[in-house]
Design an enzyme around this catalytic site. Structure first.
Site, PDB file in Angstrom:
ATOM      1  N   ASN A   8       0.848  -1.187   0.000  1.00  0.00           N
ATOM      2  CA  ASN A   8       0.000   0.000   0.000  1.00  0.00           C
ATOM      3  C   ASN A   8       0.885   1.239   0.000  1.00  0.00           C
ATOM      4  O   ASN A   8       2.067   1.171   0.345  1.00  0.00           O
ATOM      5  CB  ASN A   8      -0.904   0.008   1.239  1.00  0.00           C
ATOM      6  CG  ASN A   8      -2.084   0.949   1.108  1.00  0.00           C
ATOM      7  OD1 ASN A   8      -2.317   1.550   0.071  1.00  0.00           O
ATOM      8  ND2 ASN A   8      -2.840   1.069   2.187  1.00  0.00           N
TER       9      ASN A   8
ATOM     10  N   HIS B  70       1.119   5.360   1.410  1.00  0.00           N
ATOM     11  CA  HIS B  70       0.613   6.204   2.493  1.00  0.00           C
ATOM     12  C   HIS B  70       1.175   7.610   2.324  1.00  0.00           C
ATOM     13  O   HIS B  70       2.374   7.760   2.060  1.00  0.00           O
ATOM     14  CB  HIS B  70       1.000   5.644   3.858  1.00  0.00           C
ATOM     15  CG  HIS B  70       0.426   6.440   4.988  1.00  0.00           C
ATOM     16  ND1 HIS B  70      -0.915   6.426   5.289  1.00  0.00           N
ATOM     17  CD2 HIS B  70       1.002   7.295   5.848  1.00  0.00           C
ATOM     18  CE1 HIS B  70      -1.135   7.249   6.304  1.00  0.00           C
ATOM     19  NE2 HIS B  70       0.014   7.790   6.664  1.00  0.00           N
TER      20      HIS B  70
ATOM     21  N   SER C  42       5.159   7.081   1.478  1.00  0.00           N
ATOM     22  CA  SER C  42       5.740   5.778   1.786  1.00  0.00           C
ATOM     23  C   SER C  42       5.023   4.680   1.010  1.00  0.00           C
ATOM     24  O   SER C  42       3.831   4.791   0.725  1.00  0.00           O
ATOM     25  CB  SER C  42       5.605   5.464   3.286  1.00  0.00           C
ATOM     26  OG  SER C  42       6.237   6.443   4.076  1.00  0.00           O
TER      27      SER C  42
ATOM     28  N   ASP D  40      -0.905   1.139   8.977  1.00  0.00           N
ATOM     29  CA  ASP D  40       0.291   1.724   8.357  1.00  0.00           C
ATOM     30  C   ASP D  40       1.560   1.380   9.128  1.00  0.00           C
ATOM     31  O   ASP D  40       2.448   2.211   9.308  1.00  0.00           O
ATOM     32  CB  ASP D  40       0.126   3.241   8.216  1.00  0.00           C
ATOM     33  CG  ASP D  40      -1.086   3.602   7.379  1.00  0.00           C
ATOM     34  OD1 ASP D  40      -1.314   2.924   6.360  1.00  0.00           O
ATOM     35  OD2 ASP D  40      -1.802   4.551   7.738  1.00  0.00           O
TER      36      ASP D  40
END
Length: 167
Positions: free
Chosen positions: A76, A78, A105, A114
């Site tokens: 993912n 962020h 990130s 996260d």
């Protein structure tokens, strides 16, 4: 094989269709609970034989079973320089804290918020007068570049999904 999935109808489906990329939707609201939704989402993802699952823009916590089945090949983006400002409002939180810089990130998804291993990240200055929208727009450019590079590095075998990049 490439496919694009979401937990609701998404603008990206039209883009995918234009390029002949299959799409699927597993609406969270169609299920009695998170686990039932997660089981169907996992079934849909596994149907495509995905080697890598990218959650960019996916703003919903996944059930532990889903994460366990796909991690570490579940990544993912962020909009913050993690571990700074995790959660749904990283850009707003950076501005509220008076940070002089934030970042973008790319991480491996784990069962935290996260908190997975960081694969790539880059600092972005907070400019005087930045609004949440303006800062987020600058972060998105970096996020997308880092994501594309991370995917290329994973495909080329030069990025190990199990090792955290030093900060």
């Amino acid at each position: 094989m490439v496919a694009i999935g979401a937990d609701r109808e998404a603008d990206g489906f039209e883009h995918a269709e234009a390029y002949g990329i299959p799409t699927f939707s597993v609406p969270f609201t169609s299920f009695s609970d998170r686990d039932a939704w997660g089981a169907e989402l996992l079934s849909q993802v596994q149907q495509w034989g995905a080697d890598l699952v990218v959650l960019s823009g996916f703003m919903r916590l996944l059930p532990p079973r889903f994460v366990a089945a796909l991690s570490p090949n579940l990544i993912n983006t962020h909009p913050a320089y993690l571990p700074e400002f995790p959660g749904a409002h990283g850009v707003r939180d950076a501005l509220a804290a008076g940070a002089s810089q934030t970042g973008a990130s790319v991480i491996v998804v784990d069962n935290g918020v996260d908190s997975g291993p960081i694969l790539a990240q880059e600092r972005i200055p907070v400019l005087a007068g930045d609004t949440e929208s303006a800062l987020h727009d600058r972060i998105k450019v970096v996020e997308r570049r880092l994501l594309v590079q991370s995917i290329l590095d994973i495909a080329n075998g030069t990025l190990d999904l199990t090792e955290k990049t030093p900060a």
